[in-house]
Design a protein around this motif. Structure first.
Motif, PDB file in Angstrom:
ATOM      1  N   LEU A   9      71.256  -7.312   2.533  1.00 32.11           N
ATOM      2  CA  LEU A   9      71.028  -5.966   3.051  1.00 32.11           C
ATOM      3  C   LEU A   9      71.688  -4.917   2.173  1.00 32.11           C
ATOM      4  CD1 LEU A   9      71.785  -6.379   6.879  1.00 32.11           C
ATOM      5  CD2 LEU A   9      69.549  -6.315   5.795  1.00 32.11           C
ATOM      6  N   GLU A  10      71.059  -3.772   2.099  1.00 30.05           N
ATOM      7  CA  GLU A  10      71.708  -2.605   1.509  1.00 30.05           C
ATOM      8  C   GLU A  10      72.356  -1.826   2.650  1.00 30.05           C
ATOM      9  OE1 GLU A  10      69.364  -0.184  -0.996  1.00 30.05           O
ATOM     10  OE2 GLU A  10      68.635  -1.841  -2.238  1.00 30.05           O
ATOM     11  N   LEU A  11      73.662  -1.742   2.616  1.00 30.33           N
ATOM     12  CA  LEU A  11      74.409  -1.124   3.700  1.00 30.33           C
ATOM     13  C   LEU A  11      75.049   0.179   3.233  1.00 30.33           C
ATOM     14  CD1 LEU A  11      76.271  -4.270   5.072  1.00 30.33           C
ATOM     15  CD2 LEU A  11      74.232  -3.200   6.041  1.00 30.33           C
ATOM     16  N   SER A  12      75.230   1.098   4.163  1.00 28.26           N
ATOM     17  CA  SER A  12      76.014   2.298   3.916  1.00 28.26           C
ATOM     18  C   SER A  12      77.284   2.205   4.737  1.00 28.26           C
ATOM     19  CB  SER A  12      75.237   3.561   4.302  1.00 28.26           C
ATOM     20  OG  SER A  12      76.087   4.691   4.237  1.00 28.26           O
ATOM     21  N   ASP A  13      78.416   2.196   4.069  1.00 29.07           N
ATOM     22  CA  ASP A  13      79.670   2.096   4.815  1.00 29.07           C
ATOM     23  C   ASP A  13      80.293   3.469   5.072  1.00 29.07           C
ATOM     24  OD1 ASP A  13      80.583   2.684   2.275  1.00 29.07           O
ATOM     25  OD2 ASP A  13      81.369   0.686   1.887  1.00 29.07           O
ATOM     26  N   ASP A  14      79.517   4.531   4.834  1.00 23.85           N
ATOM     27  CA  ASP A  14      79.943   5.882   5.185  1.00 23.85           C
ATOM     28  C   ASP A  14      79.300   6.274   6.510  1.00 23.85           C
ATOM     29  OD1 ASP A  14      81.385   6.337   2.800  1.00 23.85           O
ATOM     30  OD2 ASP A  14      79.505   6.786   1.745  1.00 23.85           O
ATOM     31  N   LEU A  15      80.008   7.045   7.292  1.00 25.66           N
ATOM     32  CA  LEU A  15      79.416   7.565   8.517  1.00 25.66           C
ATOM     33  C   LEU A  15      78.193   8.409   8.183  1.00 25.66           C
ATOM     34  CD1 LEU A  15      82.648   8.523  10.434  1.00 25.66           C
ATOM     35  CD2 LEU A  15      80.856   7.025  11.327  1.00 25.66           C
ATOM     36  N   PRO A  16      77.102   8.265   8.920  1.00 29.21           N
ATOM     37  CA  PRO A  16      75.895   9.044   8.618  1.00 29.21           C
ATOM     38  C   PRO A  16      76.154  10.540   8.716  1.00 29.21           C
ATOM     39  CG  PRO A  16      75.407   7.238  10.134  1.00 29.21           C
ATOM     40  CD  PRO A  16      76.893   7.308  10.021  1.00 29.21           C
ATOM     41  N   GLY A 176      82.816  -5.317   5.344  1.00 31.61           N
ATOM     42  CA  GLY A 176      81.511  -5.610   4.774  1.00 31.61           C
ATOM     43  C   GLY A 176      80.367  -5.273   5.707  1.00 31.61           C
ATOM     44  N   CYS A 177      80.617  -4.404   6.675  1.00 35.12           N
ATOM     45  CA  CYS A 177      79.573  -3.944   7.582  1.00 35.12           C
ATOM     46  C   CYS A 177      79.106  -2.552   7.152  1.00 35.12           C
ATOM     47  CB  CYS A 177      80.091  -3.908   9.020  1.00 35.12           C
ATOM     48  SG  CYS A 177      80.605  -5.521   9.661  1.00 35.12           S
ATOM     49  N   GLY A 178      78.177  -1.976   7.895  1.00 30.25           N
ATOM     50  CA  GLY A 178      77.674  -0.663   7.554  1.00 30.25           C
ATOM     51  C   GLY A 178      77.321   0.138   8.786  1.00 30.25           C
ATOM     52  N   PHE A 179      77.140   1.446   8.587  1.00 30.47           N
ATOM     53  CA  PHE A 179      76.695   2.357   9.631  1.00 30.47           C
ATOM     54  C   PHE A 179      75.228   2.714   9.408  1.00 30.47           C
ATOM     55  CE2 PHE A 179      81.270   3.544   9.522  1.00 30.47           C
ATOM     56  CZ  PHE A 179      81.581   3.433  10.865  1.00 30.47           C
ATOM     57  N   ALA A 180      74.562   3.040  10.492  1.00 31.09           N
ATOM     58  CA  ALA A 180      73.196   3.551  10.397  1.00 31.09           C
ATOM     59  C   ALA A 180      72.904   4.370  11.645  1.00 31.09           C
ATOM     60  CB  ALA A 180      72.192   2.414  10.251  1.00 31.09           C
ATOM     61  N   ILE A 181      71.765   5.050  11.623  1.00 29.54           N
ATOM     62  CA  ILE A 181      71.246   5.768  12.785  1.00 29.54           C
ATOM     63  C   ILE A 181      69.826   5.282  13.022  1.00 29.54           C
ATOM     64  CG2 ILE A 181      70.543   8.003  13.716  1.00 29.54           C
ATOM     65  CD1 ILE A 181      73.497   7.850  13.623  1.00 29.54           C
ATOM     66  N   LEU A 189      75.678   5.757  17.245  1.00 27.74           N
ATOM     67  CA  LEU A 189      75.970   5.131  15.963  1.00 27.74           C
ATOM     68  C   LEU A 189      75.516   3.683  16.020  1.00 27.74           C
ATOM     69  CD1 LEU A 189      79.543   6.523  15.253  1.00 27.74           C
ATOM     70  CD2 LEU A 189      77.491   6.981  13.902  1.00 27.74           C
ATOM     71  N   LEU A 190      75.182   3.147  14.875  1.00 23.54           N
ATOM     72  CA  LEU A 190      74.697   1.776  14.782  1.00 23.54           C
ATOM     73  C   LEU A 190      75.514   1.043  13.730  1.00 23.54           C
ATOM     74  CD1 LEU A 190      72.574  -0.485  15.230  1.00 23.54           C
ATOM     75  CD2 LEU A 190      71.069   0.740  13.658  1.00 23.54           C
ATOM     76  N   LEU A 191      76.134  -0.061  14.140  1.00 26.58           N
ATOM     77  CA  LEU A 191      76.795  -0.955  13.197  1.00 26.58           C
ATOM     78  C   LEU A 191      75.828  -2.053  12.823  1.00 26.58           C
ATOM     79  CD1 LEU A 191      80.338  -1.442  14.805  1.00 26.58           C
ATOM     80  CD2 LEU A 191      79.837  -0.299  12.639  1.00 26.58           C
ATOM     81  N   GLU A 192      75.768  -2.397  11.541  1.00 24.09           N
ATOM     82  CA  GLU A 192      74.919  -3.492  11.094  1.00 24.09           C
ATOM     83  C   GLU A 192      75.666  -4.299  10.050  1.00 24.09           C
ATOM     84  OE1 GLU A 192      71.385  -1.686   9.565  1.00 24.09           O
ATOM     85  OE2 GLU A 192      72.432  -0.517   8.055  1.00 24.09           O
TER      86      GLU A 192
END
Length: 234
Positions: A9-16, A176-181, A189-192
Motif C-alpha cells: 500500500l501507498e500510505l500517508s502518515d500525515d494527518l489529512p 507503519g500505518c497511515g491516515f486517510a479520509i 479519520l481513517l487508520l489503514e
C-alpha cells in the motif's frame, strides 16, 4: 511462519489536510441503545474504555495472533482460525474444519463472547486503545482473504479532535500505518495499514505512550455536555 495477510500500500502518515476533527454531539450518540455512529451496520458504541481493559484486550490479541499465525500453513487456514476466535459458536465447532491440536492451543480464548470483545483479530486492540485515550472508534475491519470483506485492507474509522489527532500522528508514522479520509464519511479519520501486524504495533505504541508520556492538556475521556459518561458505556 508468517501467514498474516499483507498488502503493498501507498500510505500517508500525515494527518489529512481536509480532516474535520469532528466529535459527535450528545444528541447523536445513543448511549442506551448500544448502536454506533456513522451509519455503519453491525456496530456498537465503544467509548471511554478503562486503560487496564485496553491493555488486557491488546495482550490477548497479540497472543491469539501469534498462535493463529503459528498454526497457519496458508491464508485460508489463517482466516478459518481467526474466525473461530472472533465468532466462536460451540454448535459450529465440529464443522469449522479446525483440528484438535489447534483447538487445544486456542481453547482458553474460545468463548461465545471472545476476548476480542466482538471485534476482529488485529483491529480489536486498536479500537479499544483509541477509546482509552478519548477517541471514539466507529468501525473496523481486518480485511479478509477467503470471504467477503467490506475493506480491502485493515482499517479503523474513528472520531477525534485535532489535539488527539496530532498526538497520534508520530505514533502512526512509527508503526507503519497511515491516515486517510473516506469521501463517503468525511467526518471521521481513517487508520489503514498493510497488515494487522502494523495495527497491533500501533496499539502497543498508543497504550505505552498514554502511560508514560500523556500530555496534561489532553483528555482521556469523551464527555459530551449534559451527559455523564462512565467506563463500559456501549
Amino acid at each position: 511462519m508468517n501467514m498474516i495477510p499483507r498488502l503493498e500500500l501507498e500510505l500517508s502518515d500525515d494527518l489529512p489536510a481536509d480532516a474535520r476533527y469532528w466529535m459527535p454531539p450528545p444528541d447523536e450518540v445513543d448511549f442506551e441503545g448500544g448502536t454506533g455512529i456513522g451509519f455503519f451496520q453491525d456496530v456498537r458504541l465503544i467509548i471511554n474504555v478503562a486503560p487496564d481493559e485496553a491493555q488486557q484486550i491488546a495482550a490477548d490479541e497479540r497472543e491469539i495472533l501469534r498462535i493463529v499465525d503459528s498454526l497457519s500453513p496458508d491464508g485460508a487456514t489463517f482466516e478459518r482460525l481467526a474466525n473461530l476466535v472472533e465468532f466462536y459458536d460451540p454448535d459450529d465447532a465440529e464443522s469449522s474444519g479446525v483440528g484438535p491440536a489447534a483447538f487445544e492451543r486456542l481453547e482458553q480464548y474460545l468463548d461465545e463472547w471472545s476476548p476480542l470483545q466482538g471485534l476482529e483479530l488485529g483491529v480489536a486492540g486498536i479500537a479499544h486503545a483509541l477509546a482509552s485515550v478519548g477517541c471514539i472508534p466507529v468501525a473496523s475491519c481486518r480485511s479478509h482473504v477467503a470471504q467477503y470483506s467490506w475493506a480491502d485492507r485493515p482499517v479503523v474509522y474513528f472520531a477525534a479532535d485535532e489535539p488527539h489527532g496530532r498526538w497520534l500522528e508520530p505514533l502512526v508514522r512509527q508503526a507503519g500505518c497511515g491516515f486517510a479520509i473516506d469521501d463517503e464519511r468525511p467526518d471521521f479519520l481513517l487508520l489503514e495499514a498493510p497488515s494487522i501486524t502494523e495495527m497491533t504495533r500501533l496499539t502497543a505504541a498508543i497504550l505505552r505512550e498514554s502511560e508514560t508520556g500523556w500530555p496534561t492538556w489532553l483528555s482521556r475521556t469523551y464527555e459530551p455536555v449534559g451527559l455523564e459518561v462512565d467506563y463500559h458505556v456501549y
